[in-house]
Every structure is written in C-alpha cells, then in structure tokens.
Design a protein around this motif. Structure first.
Motif, PDB file in Angstrom:
ATOM      1  N   TYR A 215       8.248   7.736 -18.514  1.00  0.00           N
ATOM      2  CA  TYR A 215       8.881   6.783 -17.607  1.00  0.00           C
ATOM      3  C   TYR A 215       9.770   7.514 -16.615  1.00  0.00           C
ATOM      4  N   ARG A 216       9.657   7.137 -15.367  1.00  0.00           N
ATOM      5  CA  ARG A 216      10.556   7.636 -14.317  1.00  0.00           C
ATOM      6  C   ARG A 216      10.785   6.515 -13.305  1.00  0.00           C
ATOM      7  N   GLU A 217      11.995   6.521 -12.767  1.00  0.00           N
ATOM      8  CA  GLU A 217      12.328   5.693 -11.615  1.00  0.00           C
ATOM      9  C   GLU A 217      12.392   6.639 -10.426  1.00  0.00           C
ATOM     10  N   LEU A 218      11.733   6.268  -9.323  1.00  0.00           N
ATOM     11  CA  LEU A 218      11.571   7.175  -8.196  1.00  0.00           C
ATOM     12  C   LEU A 218      12.404   6.769  -6.989  1.00  0.00           C
ATOM     13  N   ARG A 219      12.823   7.778  -6.261  1.00  0.00           N
ATOM     14  CA  ARG A 219      13.494   7.554  -4.981  1.00  0.00           C
ATOM     15  C   ARG A 219      12.458   7.009  -3.996  1.00  0.00           C
ATOM     16  N   PRO A 220      12.779   5.937  -3.282  1.00  0.00           N
ATOM     17  CA  PRO A 220      11.830   5.411  -2.281  1.00  0.00           C
ATOM     18  C   PRO A 220      11.531   6.448  -1.204  1.00  0.00           C
ATOM     19  N   ILE A 221      10.307   6.399  -0.671  1.00  0.00           N
ATOM     20  CA  ILE A 221       9.894   7.359   0.356  1.00  0.00           C
ATOM     21  C   ILE A 221       9.879   6.752   1.752  1.00  0.00           C
ATOM     22  N   SER A 222      10.186   5.458   1.856  1.00  0.00           N
ATOM     23  CA  SER A 222      10.198   4.816   3.167  1.00  0.00           C
ATOM     24  C   SER A 222      11.250   3.704   3.179  1.00  0.00           C
ATOM     25  N   GLU A 223      11.475   3.184   4.350  1.00  0.00           N
ATOM     26  CA  GLU A 223      12.417   2.068   4.505  1.00  0.00           C
ATOM     27  C   GLU A 223      11.746   0.729   4.243  1.00  0.00           C
ATOM     28  N   GLU A 224      10.421   0.701   4.208  1.00  0.00           N
ATOM     29  CA  GLU A 224       9.671  -0.539   4.021  1.00  0.00           C
ATOM     30  C   GLU A 224       9.712  -0.988   2.569  1.00  0.00           C
ATOM     31  N   PHE A 225       9.919  -2.276   2.350  1.00  0.00           N
ATOM     32  CA  PHE A 225       9.806  -2.847   1.007  1.00  0.00           C
ATOM     33  C   PHE A 225       9.711  -4.362   1.111  1.00  0.00           C
TER      34      PHE A 225
ATOM     35  N   MET B  70       0.840  -1.179   0.000  1.00  0.00           N
ATOM     36  CA  MET B  70       0.000   0.000   0.000  1.00  0.00           C
ATOM     37  C   MET B  70       0.883   1.239   0.000  1.00  0.00           C
ATOM     38  N   PRO B  71       0.443   2.284  -0.678  1.00  0.00           N
ATOM     39  CA  PRO B  71       1.248   3.498  -0.739  1.00  0.00           C
ATOM     40  C   PRO B  71       1.344   4.167   0.621  1.00  0.00           C
ATOM     41  N   GLY B  72       2.430   4.851   0.834  1.00  0.00           N
ATOM     42  CA  GLY B  72       2.694   5.503   2.118  1.00  0.00           C
ATOM     43  C   GLY B  72       3.726   4.692   2.859  1.00  0.00           C
ATOM     44  N   PRO B  73       3.298   3.570   3.459  1.00  0.00           N
ATOM     45  CA  PRO B  73       4.303   2.712   4.084  1.00  0.00           C
ATOM     46  C   PRO B  73       5.264   2.105   3.055  1.00  0.00           C
TER      47      PRO B  73
ATOM     48  N   GLY C 167      17.344   7.998  -7.856  1.00  0.00           N
ATOM     49  CA  GLY C 167      15.958   8.018  -8.333  1.00  0.00           C
ATOM     50  C   GLY C 167      15.403   9.433  -8.315  1.00  0.00           C
ATOM     51  N   SER C 168      14.435   9.698  -9.161  1.00  0.00           N
ATOM     52  CA  SER C 168      13.796  11.012  -9.196  1.00  0.00           C
ATOM     53  C   SER C 168      13.063  11.278  -7.890  1.00  0.00           C
ATOM     54  N   GLU C 169      13.108  12.516  -7.466  1.00  0.00           N
ATOM     55  CA  GLU C 169      12.307  12.907  -6.306  1.00  0.00           C
ATOM     56  C   GLU C 169      10.839  12.722  -6.685  1.00  0.00           C
ATOM     57  N   PRO C 170      10.028  12.089  -5.836  1.00  0.00           N
ATOM     58  CA  PRO C 170       8.625  11.861  -6.179  1.00  0.00           C
ATOM     59  C   PRO C 170       7.866  13.130  -6.574  1.00  0.00           C
ATOM     60  N   ALA C 171       8.100  14.249  -5.894  1.00  0.00           N
ATOM     61  CA  ALA C 171       7.378  15.487  -6.234  1.00  0.00           C
ATOM     62  C   ALA C 171       7.714  15.931  -7.653  1.00  0.00           C
ATOM     63  N   ALA C 172       8.976  15.864  -8.039  1.00  0.00           N
ATOM     64  CA  ALA C 172       9.375  16.261  -9.391  1.00  0.00           C
ATOM     65  C   ALA C 172       8.817  15.280 -10.426  1.00  0.00           C
ATOM     66  N   ALA C 173       8.873  13.993 -10.118  1.00  0.00           N
ATOM     67  CA  ALA C 173       8.362  12.978 -11.055  1.00  0.00           C
ATOM     68  C   ALA C 173       6.854  13.127 -11.251  1.00  0.00           C
ATOM     69  N   MET C 174       6.112  13.352 -10.181  1.00  0.00           N
ATOM     70  CA  MET C 174       4.654  13.483 -10.299  1.00  0.00           C
ATOM     71  C   MET C 174       4.276  14.775 -11.012  1.00  0.00           C
ATOM     72  N   ALA C 175       5.026  15.836 -10.793  1.00  0.00           N
ATOM     73  CA  ALA C 175       4.763  17.090 -11.518  1.00  0.00           C
ATOM     74  C   ALA C 175       5.035  16.900 -13.012  1.00  0.00           C
ATOM     75  N   ALA C 176       6.136  16.224 -13.343  1.00  0.00           N
ATOM     76  CA  ALA C 176       6.454  15.966 -14.753  1.00  0.00           C
ATOM     77  C   ALA C 176       5.401  15.056 -15.382  1.00  0.00           C
ATOM     78  N   PHE C 177       4.951  14.066 -14.637  1.00  0.00           N
ATOM     79  CA  PHE C 177       3.913  13.169 -15.147  1.00  0.00           C
ATOM     80  C   PHE C 177       2.615  13.939 -15.401  1.00  0.00           C
ATOM     81  N   THR C 178       2.222  14.779 -14.465  1.00  0.00           N
ATOM     82  CA  THR C 178       1.006  15.589 -14.634  1.00  0.00           C
ATOM     83  C   THR C 178       1.114  16.460 -15.879  1.00  0.00           C
TER      84      THR C 178
END
Length: 177
Positions: A35-45, A1-4, A64-75
């Motif tokens: 396409y983007r590869e993202l930096r993980p946001i948590s230690e869980e995997f 699930m996203p977040g954790p 990996g791309s910062e999630p904020a930059a990747a999501m802005a580029a995707f949008t």
C-alpha cells in the motif's frame, strides 16, 4: 485517465498461485500486501472521486510518496511475492485499475512486472464461467458464495484484499456443481 489525472493510492494483495497443477489460493490475502499513497502529478482532479477515497489531496501533495519511488517499491514487491511465477494483475473490472497502474509503471519505472498484457479481468472471468453475456454481469447478481464478506470501503488496500478473495472464490468456483 492517467496523465491528466493522478493515481493517489495503490493497494495490492496476493490472491494465490497458479501453475500447470492448478490454482492454489493464498491462505490469507492480508498476509502479503502493498500500500502507498502517492503525491498527485497534476492539478486536475474530480472532487467527487476524491471524496470517495477519503484521502486529503492537500496532505498527499505535502506527504504522499513520490510516484517513481512508489512504483519502484511496488515492482520490487511484485517480484518478491511472485518469485518463480508469472505475476498477473487481477481486478473487477480490471480496465480502470490496469490503465492507471500500467501507465504509472511505464511512466515512472520504464517497465511493468506484469509485462504489457499481464492482467485478468474478473468480470470477464465470471461471465465466462457463468455463461452470461458481459453486459448481464454485476457483482450484486453474483452468487453470494463468490463475494467477499468484507465491507467495501473504497480504501485501496481494503479493496485489494476484497478482490483477492473474489478472485480465489472465482478460480475455485464450478457453476455446474
């Protein structure tokens, strides 16, 4: 699930356009992709899930791309390729990808170019057109002409192009013919 857990890659391909006159498939689903590869946001995997992707977690942490930059580029990309149309995210099944994608969009950009419900589940689309109960649907049981001829690699962009082909085939498919 996203977040954790983290979304580590995002792939998208344009499958076509639909309006009041009907559906027009993309001539080449590889022509407009993201396409983007993202930096993980948590230690869980989950090591087994990470292994399927073929991506290296340590490399993603470093480069990996910062999630904020990747999501802005995707949008921005979604808005560009859907100019004059309502964008819809399609997936097979959509529930997993949509959960991560929508959560990341809201968390990192505050909005979704798809709105809050702009997703279409191709598994349900096939079940409806084939007049089958959802529990009876599996890609392996679909008519071969619906499936992409591409090899399933578990790479996000490859999977997106494969799913764009499946969507185009489903949209044009008439099971009564």
């Amino acid at each position: 699930m996203p977040g954790p857990y983290s979304m580590i890659s995002l792939g998208a391909a344009v499958a076509g356009r639909q309006d009041a006159d009907g559906y027009v498939p993309a001539e080449d689903p590889e022509a407009h992709t993201f396409y983007r590869e993202l930096r993980p946001i948590s230690e869980e995997f989950v090591p087994e899930a990470l292994a399927v992707s073929g991506l290296d977690r340590e490399r993603l942490i470093e480069s990996g791309s910062e999630p904020a930059a990747a999501m802005a580029a995707f949008t921005d990309w979604v808005r560009e390729v859907s100019t004059g149309a309502q964008p819809v995210m399609c997936g097979y099944p959509a529930s997993y990808d949509w959960t991560f994608l929508y959560w990341y969009l809201i968390r990192f950009t505050g909005a979704s170019p798809f709105g809050h419900s702009g997703c279409l589940d191709m598994k349900t689309l096939y079940a409806t057109k084939a007049r089958l109960p959802l529990r009876a649907v599996a890609k392996g049981a679909m008519p071969r002409e619906l499936l992409s001829r591409r090899r399933h690699t578990h790479h996000a962009l490859d999977d997106a192009v494969e799913q764009a082909e499946l969507f185009s085939n489903l949209m044009r498919w008439d099971p009564d013919r």
